[in-house]
Design an enzyme around this catalytic site. Structure first.
Site, mmCIF file in Angstrom:
data_model
loop_
_atom_site.group_PDB
_atom_site.id
_atom_site.type_symbol
_atom_site.label_atom_id
_atom_site.label_comp_id
_atom_site.label_asym_id
_atom_site.label_seq_id
_atom_site.Cartn_x
_atom_site.Cartn_y
_atom_site.Cartn_z
ATOM 1 N N SER A 148 0.865 -1.174 0.000
ATOM 2 C CA SER A 148 0.000 0.000 0.000
ATOM 3 C C SER A 148 0.898 1.219 0.000
ATOM 4 O O SER A 148 2.084 1.133 0.373
ATOM 5 C CB SER A 148 -0.881 0.004 1.262
ATOM 6 N N TYR A 161 -1.633 -0.900 10.628
ATOM 7 C CA TYR A 161 -1.745 -1.102 9.184
ATOM 8 C C TYR A 161 -0.462 -0.644 8.495
ATOM 9 O O TYR A 161 0.099 -1.359 7.652
ATOM 10 C CB TYR A 161 -2.954 -0.329 8.657
#
Length: 309
Positions: A148, A161
């Site tokens: 990501s 995350y």
């Protein structure tokens, strides 16, 4: 059409989290490139919708394999099933993940174990299960780990995350040097805002990780957050960029152009943080040996510890 035009024709790919979002976009792009596919899934309705897409295109149906990427035993079974079905496996795309947010200072062990277990542990499980089989296969082969933009850009609500994506980034950038001597390509893909339902992850928390330190989020608040994803890139476009990056043997695949200002700021901060002083000759020598070893590894040479001193 020649193999030069369709270099992945007939190659066998396994993609995790492949019946929704970016995983589905990858599967569709791969199918359009003539690849044979094995796809992992969790939800039967999503699997059926993906099967219907393949029917609508007149494509061969993928081998669908139900998988929780944190389940190491099942992952090993899946790898065996793929090889048993196709004979070889050439491409692994570790895509499955969860997008869960909350203040890191309030996080519980369950928060860490769930998010890290899926986003980083799932990649590890994919590599351990599939790399021996990919090494044993022949021809064009590749591993792509989907992280990501959070692998570069932290945020106040995304600590765990972000940690998971930083971990995938570090692992993949190192793995690339290990796979080069085997003739296997390796890419890190860091997508940004994409039109997916990733925002629903918080609604799918497993019972075994129920003790969260994060305050409960109202569904309406999550749905409002989800509206941002409607502005995201089409997952098929992300999948196409991943395919093109693999074809070009790119170690890093960035799909979204809008993060130039972030990288410029990051570069300025990094350079400003370096001490303005002379480094001793011994340290300079060691660092040059490291750079030389990395270049050699990219050319396909196997690097030993002795090459670093």
């Amino acid at each position: 059409m020649s193999n030069v035009d369709r270099p992945w024709e007939g190659r066998v790919a396994f993609v995790t989290g492949a019946v929704t979002g970016i995983g589905l976009g990858v599967a569709q792009a791969f199918a359009d490139a003539g690849m044979k596919l094995a796809l992992s899934y969790r939800n039967e309705d999503d699997r059926a919708a993906t099967a219907a897409w393949f029917d609508s295109k007149g494509y061969e149906q993928p081998l669908f394999l139900k998988l929780d990427v944190t389940d190491r035993r099942r992952f090993a079974e899946v790898a065996d099933e793929v090889v048993r079905h196709f004979g070889e496996v050439h491409v692994l795309v570790n895509n499955a993940g969860v997008s869960v947010f909350g203040p890191t200072d309030e996080a519980s062990y369950d928060d860490y174990d769930w998010i890290m277990g899926v986003n980083f542990g799932g990649v590890v499980n994919g590599l351990v299960s599939f790399l021996p089989k990919i090494k044993a296969s022949t021809g064009r082969r590749h591993v792509t780990n989907v992280a990501s933009m959070a692998a570069f850009l932290p945020g106040p609500q995304a600590g765990i995350y972000t940690a998971s994506k930083f971990a995938v980034r570090g692992l993949t950038e190192s793995l690339r040097y290990n796979l080069a001597p085997h003739g296997i390509g390796c890419s890190l893909c860091c997508p940004a805002l994409t039109r997916t339902n990733a925002w629903t992850s918080a609604l799918k928390r497993p019972e075994g990780f129920g003790e969260s330190g994060f305050s409960p989020v109202e569904k309406s608040e999550l749905e409002q957050f989800g509206t941002a994803f409607e502005e995201g890139m089409d997952p098929y476009e992300v999948g196409t960029k991943i395919l093109n990056g693999m074809t070009g043997q790119k170690g890093l695949i960035l799909t979204h152009p809008e993060h130039g200002p972030d990288f410029e700021e990051m570069h300025e901060k990094l350079m400003a943080a370096l001490p303005v002083e002379e480094a001793p000759p011994g340290r300079l020598k060691i660092e040059q040996l490291r750079r030389d070893a990395m270049s050699a590894a990219e050319r396909g040479l196997k690097i030993q510890l002795g090459d670093l001193t």
